[in-house]
Write a protein that holds these residues in place. Structure first.
Motif, PDB file in Angstrom:
ATOM      1  N   ARG A  25     -11.678   0.374 -13.004  1.00  0.00           N
ATOM      2  CA  ARG A  25     -10.342   0.668 -13.536  1.00  0.00           C
ATOM      3  C   ARG A  25      -9.792  -0.513 -14.304  1.00  0.00           C
ATOM      4  O   ARG A  25      -9.143  -0.354 -15.336  1.00  0.00           O
ATOM      5  N   VAL A  45      -3.852  -3.433 -13.050  1.00  0.00           N
ATOM      6  CA  VAL A  45      -3.463  -4.472 -14.011  1.00  0.00           C
ATOM      7  C   VAL A  45      -2.295  -5.278 -13.449  1.00  0.00           C
ATOM      8  O   VAL A  45      -2.305  -6.514 -13.488  1.00  0.00           O
ATOM      9  N   LEU A  66      -5.367  -1.773  -1.242  1.00  0.00           N
ATOM     10  CA  LEU A  66      -5.170  -0.363  -1.556  1.00  0.00           C
ATOM     11  C   LEU A  66      -6.180   0.537  -0.858  1.00  0.00           C
ATOM     12  O   LEU A  66      -6.032   1.749  -0.875  1.00  0.00           O
ATOM     13  N   GLY A  67      -7.197  -0.073  -0.270  1.00  0.00           N
ATOM     14  CA  GLY A  67      -8.219   0.750   0.367  1.00  0.00           C
ATOM     15  C   GLY A  67      -9.182   1.374  -0.622  1.00  0.00           C
ATOM     16  O   GLY A  67      -9.791   2.387  -0.327  1.00  0.00           O
ATOM     17  N   TRP A  68      -9.348   0.787  -1.781  1.00  0.00           N
ATOM     18  CA  TRP A  68     -10.282   1.287  -2.782  1.00  0.00           C
ATOM     19  C   TRP A  68     -11.543   0.448  -2.730  1.00  0.00           C
ATOM     20  O   TRP A  68     -11.499  -0.762  -2.496  1.00  0.00           O
ATOM     21  N   PRO A  69     -12.706   1.064  -2.991  1.00  0.00           N
ATOM     22  CA  PRO A  69     -13.925   0.258  -3.117  1.00  0.00           C
ATOM     23  C   PRO A  69     -13.773  -0.756  -4.260  1.00  0.00           C
ATOM     24  O   PRO A  69     -13.088  -0.476  -5.245  1.00  0.00           O
ATOM     25  N   HIS A 100      -3.412  -7.371 -10.463  1.00  0.00           N
ATOM     26  CA  HIS A 100      -4.335  -8.455 -10.797  1.00  0.00           C
ATOM     27  C   HIS A 100      -3.644  -9.545 -11.617  1.00  0.00           C
ATOM     28  O   HIS A 100      -3.828 -10.738 -11.336  1.00  0.00           O
ATOM     29  N   ARG A 111       2.032   5.842  -7.548  1.00  0.00           N
ATOM     30  CA  ARG A 111       0.963   6.622  -8.174  1.00  0.00           C
ATOM     31  C   ARG A 111       1.287   8.107  -8.077  1.00  0.00           C
ATOM     32  O   ARG A 111       1.057   8.865  -9.015  1.00  0.00           O
ATOM     33  N   ASP A 112       1.811   8.525  -6.980  1.00  0.00           N
ATOM     34  CA  ASP A 112       2.172   9.929  -6.821  1.00  0.00           C
ATOM     35  C   ASP A 112       3.263  10.308  -7.811  1.00  0.00           C
ATOM     36  O   ASP A 112       3.234  11.394  -8.408  1.00  0.00           O
ATOM     37  N   THR A 117       0.730 -10.036  -9.706  1.00  0.00           N
ATOM     38  CA  THR A 117       0.747 -10.592  -8.361  1.00  0.00           C
ATOM     39  C   THR A 117      -0.448 -11.493  -8.097  1.00  0.00           C
ATOM     40  O   THR A 117      -0.533 -12.114  -7.037  1.00  0.00           O
ATOM     41  N   ASP A 118      -1.375 -11.554  -9.072  1.00  0.00           N
ATOM     42  CA  ASP A 118      -2.479 -12.510  -9.038  1.00  0.00           C
ATOM     43  C   ASP A 118      -3.453 -12.247  -7.881  1.00  0.00           C
ATOM     44  O   ASP A 118      -4.009 -13.178  -7.290  1.00  0.00           O
ATOM     45  N   ARG A 142       0.838  -1.197   0.000  1.00  0.00           N
ATOM     46  CA  ARG A 142       0.000   0.000   0.000  1.00  0.00           C
ATOM     47  C   ARG A 142       0.877   1.254   0.000  1.00  0.00           C
ATOM     48  O   ARG A 142       0.629   2.199  -0.743  1.00  0.00           O
ATOM     49  N   ILE A 143       1.887   1.244   0.829  1.00  0.00           N
ATOM     50  CA  ILE A 143       2.784   2.404   0.896  1.00  0.00           C
ATOM     51  C   ILE A 143       3.506   2.574  -0.434  1.00  0.00           C
ATOM     52  O   ILE A 143       3.621   3.681  -0.957  1.00  0.00           O
ATOM     53  N   THR A 184     -14.552   0.556  -7.657  1.00  0.00           N
ATOM     54  CA  THR A 184     -13.493   1.361  -8.262  1.00  0.00           C
ATOM     55  C   THR A 184     -12.441   0.465  -8.913  1.00  0.00           C
ATOM     56  O   THR A 184     -11.974   0.738 -10.022  1.00  0.00           O
ATOM     57  N   ASN A 222       1.064   3.663  -3.377  1.00  0.00           N
ATOM     58  CA  ASN A 222       0.693   5.079  -3.270  1.00  0.00           C
ATOM     59  C   ASN A 222       1.840   5.977  -3.710  1.00  0.00           C
ATOM     60  O   ASN A 222       1.633   7.006  -4.366  1.00  0.00           O
TER      61      ASN A 222
END
Lengths: 377, 188
Positions: free
Chosen positions: B167, B140, B157-160, B143, B89-90, B146-147, B82-83, B163, B86
């Motif tokens: 994506r 991608v 990731l803390g995403w619904p 999924h 993405r930044d 890392t399967d 997660r860290i 979402t 993020n």
């Protein structure tokens, strides 16, 4: 449903030969500074007093609001002169450091937005309380934001007055990377199956708004930037349990032995035909403070080490030339073999058991089996 | 207070902080095991070895600073992901704001011999990853490389989940269009 594209994507990604992490990264990991303060998880009981905060805060019902008057509304529309068309390096929005003794006015989402719209709030810091939950709709977090200030680093969450985010005003703040990586945010993300009561310290009018394109300037100015997240513990959650048998090591259960008795026996150097064989006792994982050695460890010890000892005196070194007399000597003692995961294996003797022994059988008590023979100057 | 991988709840007051040395050693051990995987994950998301190295280094420091938030050492990979993600993405978002274009492309050392760029460019399908947004590329990779399932990505990731699904759906459409365009380019 799996189709050809799924199969092809999976196959292609797994077939590529990806490089290992470079040595520089491994070095960087090993050189992580020891004294970087680790952030501690925050809970309601550890929040610093912030003026009007009441314990057991339920955001909507209990908030008493005291809003500092702003120095004046920032106004509507582009701020300052129109920037030159060639973009320079933009100032990335970042969290504002919190003064150690500061207190902040406390508000809720609906009042914050109302006062902001009325020009009563400028760039000063506020604590806004609410429920962190899924946002409604996707328009607050564009996939191609014109500025990092309008991006949603955290995904699709925002703050509402009510835990039911279906109605009412909502606030989608900018959460800087430092806050995203913070301990409270990590704890928050673990609980987002339902709305979570939080308080955000933040501000409007971030300086990074000056670098926004003119068309997005007002949106940037009005973006609430989070400086700090206070994670509000759910008073209804069950009390955390404590391991009734905590061990000395940092893991919930002991790691496997980092070496075997055979590893230690290979070092204990006796002549198989004439010297006594080591009688071994496996101490296993012990607190390093309990490890008794006849010398100072060469490296700092972790909290727990794995140790094997001999219960009889055995040769612990090879024959070497005594620097003073030139005679062949070796050392005996009750051996200690110790280490921890990935440390390699260290050797020594139990305190007070080391002897210097000559070929003719003479013995002399020494302080340590590791006393080195050095050539005469 | 709940116990964590780096804090021990044994003292009468509820929490006794483990020695910094012990926490540091425990963190290093966990991070060492994840280093190669993290570098590859960052490289696939960012498509650049230098950026991947920087991203992992930043993530290590952030993770160490936040070490007390890790409750269960068996969750280290998910927590560190997660860290790292993020941070990646930044970085991708910042690329869109500041782009340094070398005057002479041959002087750009990053263009030569980047292991991630090379392997991805070699594959007809994976070359289309450049067309995805940071978030789409992330889902991608998580999924298909890392399967992880949609639900696992959502939790990590803390995403619904909605979402994540949207994506992933868009990413597949972009990649399918990319493949179709490539097939039309092939001379008959």
């Amino acid at each position: 449903m799996t189709d050809d594209l799924d199969i092809r994507l999976r196959t292609s990604l797994r077939a590529v030969a990806l490089p290992r992490a470079p040595l520089r990264l491994q070095d960087a990991l090993e050189r992580l500074p020891l004294d970087v303060p680790a952030e501690q998880p925050r809970g309601l009981g550890r929040l610093r007093p912030i003026g009007l905060l009441a314990a057991g805060l339920a955001a909507v019902a209990l908030v008493a609001i005291a809003l500092a008057l702003s120095t004046g509304p920032r106004g509507v529309g582009p701020i300052g002169p129109t920037p030159s068309p060639s973009p320079s390096v933009s100032v990335a929005p970042s969290a504002t450091p919190r003064p150690s003794d500061a207190t902040f006015p406390l508000t809720i989402v609906s009042v914050l937005l109302e006062d902001r719209a009325a020009g009563r709030i400028g760039g000063e810091q506020f604590v806004v309380s609410g429920f962190w939950t899924d946002r409604r709709g996707d328009d607050a977090c564009p996939s191609e934001p014109p500025s990092p200030l309008l991006a949603c680093g955290d995904g699709q969450f925002g703050l509402t007055d009510e835990p039911d985010s279906g109605t009412g005003p909502d606030l989608t703040p900018y959460v800087p990377p430092a806050v995203l990586a913070s301990a409270p945010y990590g704890a928050l993300l673990a609980r987002l199956a339902q709305p979570v009561n939080v308080m955000l310290l933040g501000h409007f009018d971030d300086p990074a708004a000056d670098a926004c394109p003119p068309a997005a300037r007002q949106a940037c100015v009005d973006r609430f930037v989070v400086d700090e997240l206070y994670f509000v513990e759910d008073p209804e959650s069950p009390a955390p349990t404590v391991d009734p048998s905590p061990g000395p090591f940092p893991f919930a259960s002991p790691p496997p032995a980092p070496f075997t008795t055979a590893t230690c026996e290979n070092v204990w150097t006796g002549d198989q035909a004439t010297d006594p064989r080591p009688e071994i006792t496996v101490l296993g994982w012990i607190a390093s403070g309990e490890l008794e050695l006849d010398h100072e460890p060469f490296v700092p010890l972790p909290e727990a080490v794995y140790a094997i000892v001999t219960t009889n005196e055995v040769p612990l070194t090879l024959w070497v030339d005594d620097a003073e007399t030139g005679e062949r000597v070796r050392r005996w003692g009750m051996g200690v073999c110790y280490g921890w995961e990935h440390s390699g294996t260290f050797y020594g003797a139990l305190p007070g058991t080391a002897w210097k022994v000559w070929e003719d059988g003479r013995r002399e008590k020494v302080d340590s089996v590791l006393e080195l023979e050095s050539p005469a100057p | 207070m709940a116990d964590s991988a780096f804090v021990d709840a044994t003292a009468p007051d509820g929490v006794t902080e483990r020695s910094l040395d012990a926490r540091h050693a425990a963190f290093l051990e966990l991070a060492r095991d994840e280093l190669d995987r993290a570098y590859r994950l960052a490289g696939l998301i960012l498509g650049d070895a230098g950026d991947a190295e920087d991203a992992v280094q930043d993530a290590l420091l952030r993770a160490w600073r936040s070490a007390a938030s890790l409750r269960d050492p068996t969750m280290f990979q998910a927590w560190f992901d997660r860290i790292l993600v993020n941070g990646c993405r930044d970085r991708v978002r910042r690329r869109k704001i500041v782009r340094f274009v070398p005057i002479d492309p041959s002087l750009d050392p990053a263009a030569e011999g980047d292991p991630f760029r090379e392997v991805l460019a070699r594959d007809e399908l994976l070359g289309g990853l450049d067309r995805l947004s940071a978030d789409e590329r992330t889902v991608v990779v998580l999924h298909y490389w890392t399967d992880l399932s949609v639900e696992q990505i959502s939790a990590r990731l803390g995403w619904p989940t909605g979402t994540v699904k949207s994506r992933l759906h868009r990413a597949r459409r972009v990649l399918r269009d990319h493949l179709n365009a490539r097939s039309r380019e092939v001379p008959s």
